[in-house]
Write an enzyme that holds these catalytic residues in place. Structure first.
Site, PDB file in Angstrom:
ATOM      1  N   GLY A 280       2.382  -6.564   4.104  1.00 17.40           N
ATOM      2  CA  GLY A 280       3.303  -7.501   3.465  1.00 17.40           C
ATOM      3  C   GLY A 280       4.582  -6.800   3.025  1.00 17.40           C
ATOM      4  N   ALA A 281       4.431  -5.666   2.366  1.00 19.52           N
ATOM      5  CA  ALA A 281       5.608  -4.938   1.873  1.00 19.52           C
ATOM      6  C   ALA A 281       6.468  -4.445   3.036  1.00 19.52           C
ATOM      7  CB  ALA A 281       5.177  -3.773   0.995  1.00 19.52           C
TER       8      ALA A 281
ATOM      9  N   ASN B 247       0.829  -1.214   0.000  1.00 23.13           N
ATOM     10  CA  ASN B 247       0.000   0.000   0.000  1.00 23.13           C
ATOM     11  C   ASN B 247       0.856   1.255   0.000  1.00 23.13           C
ATOM     12  OD1 ASN B 247      -2.327  -1.575   0.448  1.00 23.13           O
ATOM     13  ND2 ASN B 247      -2.112  -1.429   2.664  1.00 23.13           N
TER      14      ASN B 247
ATOM     15  N   ALA C 204       3.592  -0.075  11.657  1.00 28.23           N
ATOM     16  CA  ALA C 204       4.575  -1.079  11.198  1.00 28.23           C
ATOM     17  C   ALA C 204       5.373  -1.723  12.326  1.00 28.23           C
ATOM     18  CB  ALA C 204       5.522  -0.518  10.139  1.00 28.23           C
ATOM     19  N   ALA C 205       5.024  -1.445  13.572  1.00 34.57           N
ATOM     20  CA  ALA C 205       5.746  -2.088  14.687  1.00 34.57           C
ATOM     21  C   ALA C 205       5.524  -3.604  14.638  1.00 34.57           C
ATOM     22  CB  ALA C 205       5.282  -1.521  16.022  1.00 34.57           C
ATOM     23  N   GLY C 206       4.264  -4.018  14.427  1.00 27.48           N
ATOM     24  CA  GLY C 206       3.969  -5.454  14.355  1.00 27.48           C
ATOM     25  C   GLY C 206       4.585  -6.096  13.119  1.00 27.48           C
ATOM     26  N   ASP C 207       4.531  -5.386  11.990  1.00 30.15           N
ATOM     27  CA  ASP C 207       5.089  -5.925  10.741  1.00 30.15           C
ATOM     28  C   ASP C 207       6.594  -6.162  10.895  1.00 30.15           C
ATOM     29  OD1 ASP C 207       2.542  -5.247   9.847  1.00 30.15           O
ATOM     30  OD2 ASP C 207       3.213  -3.376   8.921  1.00 30.15           O
TER      31      ASP C 207
ATOM     32  N   SER D 101      10.389   3.910   9.024  1.00 34.66           N
ATOM     33  CA  SER D 101      10.763   3.796  10.441  1.00 34.66           C
ATOM     34  C   SER D 101      11.639   2.581  10.731  1.00 34.66           C
ATOM     35  CB  SER D 101       9.497   3.695  11.301  1.00 34.66           C
ATOM     36  OG  SER D 101       8.817   2.470  11.026  1.00 34.66           O
TER      37      SER D 101
ATOM     38  N   THR E 181       2.224 -10.118  20.997  1.00 29.82           N
ATOM     39  CA  THR E 181       2.837  -8.827  21.315  1.00 29.82           C
ATOM     40  C   THR E 181       1.835  -8.010  22.126  1.00 29.82           C
ATOM     41  OG1 THR E 181       2.203  -8.107  19.093  1.00 29.82           O
ATOM     42  CG2 THR E 181       4.489  -8.717  19.416  1.00 29.82           C
TER      43      THR E 181
ATOM     44  N   ASP F   7       0.834   4.618   1.851  1.00 29.18           N
ATOM     45  CA  ASP F   7       0.176   5.162   3.045  1.00 29.18           C
ATOM     46  C   ASP F   7       0.048   6.683   2.941  1.00 29.18           C
ATOM     47  OD1 ASP F   7       0.217   2.588   3.989  1.00 29.18           O
ATOM     48  OD2 ASP F   7       1.749   2.943   5.533  1.00 29.18           O
TER      49      ASP F   7
HETATM   50  O1  RIB Z   1       0.757  -2.346   9.637  1.00 28.86           O
HETATM   51  C1  RIB Z   1       0.836  -1.068   9.072  1.00 28.86           C
HETATM   52  C2  RIB Z   1       0.314  -1.086   7.666  1.00 28.86           C
HETATM   53  O2  RIB Z   1      -1.051  -1.415   7.675  1.00 28.86           O
HETATM   54  C3  RIB Z   1       0.386   0.231   6.953  1.00 28.86           C
HETATM   55  O3  RIB Z   1       1.607   0.433   6.301  1.00 28.86           O
HETATM   56  C4  RIB Z   1      -0.821   0.207   6.048  1.00 28.86           C
HETATM   57  O4  RIB Z   1      -0.523   0.228   4.691  1.00 28.86           O
HETATM   58  C5  RIB Z   1      -1.614  -1.025   6.441  1.00 28.86           C
HETATM   59  O5  RIB Z   1      -1.386  -2.086   5.581  1.00 28.86           O
END
Ligand code: RIB
Length: 302
Positions: free
Chosen positions: A41-42, A11, A251-254, A293, A220, A13
């Site tokens: 995902g990205a 995405n 994006a902390a979880g990602d 970040s 988490t 953002d």
């Molecule tokens: O986890 C954060 C992400 O959730 C953002 O970057 C947004 O695009 C959504 O997918």
């Protein structure tokens, strides 16, 4: 080093900073609007590349500038974007993110091209499932694709990690038996369990997920750190760094999941991988934006 494979969303953002959460009927003047590369995902694939992992990404973007920018950003950290689909049919996915002064956020996603990440498209790239060691999935692409990829990867003997975000009610039960690890946050855990989150019931909930077939459960807990229940019954509580100044939790979880996968791909045991993941997400929350970040391996201090 093991090979990581991310199948997931991409995405652009659109990020605003608000003085407080919007109330129904309210009009607020935002301070700014920034465009930041994102998508769960990205973000994971980008973090893997930046943290020194060997990652390939399968996703879909539109034939537009946002899609081009997302792909270029992944390439800039060494992620293989060869399997990213470019479609004329839909625009690149977008997310409208409001960040509050305490760093908390709310996210509205317009899936766009992410809906084109179909089981057929993954099947056409089946060799990537065969070649990878660890597959990482989230829930921002069609559920039937997640089911197909998880089932195939499990059948091929791969480790499947699911970040169950955004939270989806009523996930098919068979999905759990294909998972090496699931990593919910408190909200996602309560949706998976079908009851409100109760910190005193963490072990019980994790055991219930194991009974459904997941090997390892890692929850988490934001400022309260994280909780790990491993396949052999070993429990671990990882405290959060209380000195961290939270700016933006996007994006902390990602990045937590990505860092965990990178550490596993480099041979670390699961509990040490979870420690590394916590250190990475502790840095992510101190910086604004999603991919903007994410720290490099050197910054994390390994
Ligand atoms: O986890 C954060 C992400 O959730 C953002 O970057 C947004 O695009 C959504 O997918």
């Amino acid at each position: 080093m093991k090979r990581l494979f991310v199948i997931g969303s991409m995405n652009m953002d659109f990020v605003t900073h608000l003085p407080h959460a919007l109330r129904p009927g309210e009009t607020l003047l935002a301070r700014d609007l920034e465009l930041v590369p994102g998508g769960k995902g990205a973000n994971q694939a980008y973090a893997m590349g930046k943290l020194g992992g060997s990652a390939v990404m399968l996703g879909a973007v539109g034939a537009d500038l946002h899609g081009q920018h997302l792909v270029e950003n992944l390439r800039s950290v060494g992620v293989d974007t060869g399997p990213v689909r470019r479609t004329e049919d839909s625009p690149t996915g977008m997310a409208v993110i409001s960040v509050l002064p305490d760093g908390d956020n709310s996210i509205l996603v317009l899936p766009g091209a992410n809906a084109q990440v179909t089981p057929d498209y993954v099947q056409a790239h089946h060799h990537l499932l065969e070649e990878c060691d660890i597959l990482v999935l989230q829930l921002e692409i069609p559920l039937e694709t997640v089911m197909y990829a998880a089932r195939e990867a499990y059948r091929l003997g791969k480790q499947v990690i699911l970040d169950p975000a955004p939270a989806v009610e009523g996930l098919p039960e068979e999905l759990f038996q294909w998972l090496y690890l699931v990593k919910p946050n408190e909200t996602e855990l309560s949706v998976l369990m079908g009851h409100p989150f109760d910190p005193a019931a963490l072990r019980q909930d994790a055991l219930a997920l194991q009974a459904r077939g997941v090997k390892n459960v890692l929850v988490t807990l934001g400022g309260a750190g994280s909780y790990l229940l491993q396949e052999d019954g070993t429990e671990r509580r990882l405290p959060a760094d209380s000195t961290v100044q939270v700016v933006d939790t996007t994006a902390a979880g990602d990045s937590f999941v990505a860092a965990l996968a990178v550490a596993l791909s480099q041979g670390k045991p699961l509990d040490q991988a979870a420690e590394f993941a916590a250190r990475v997400s502790d840095i992510v929350v101190t910086r604004p934006g999603a991919q903007t970040s994410i720290p490099s391996r050197e910054e994390v201090g390994l």
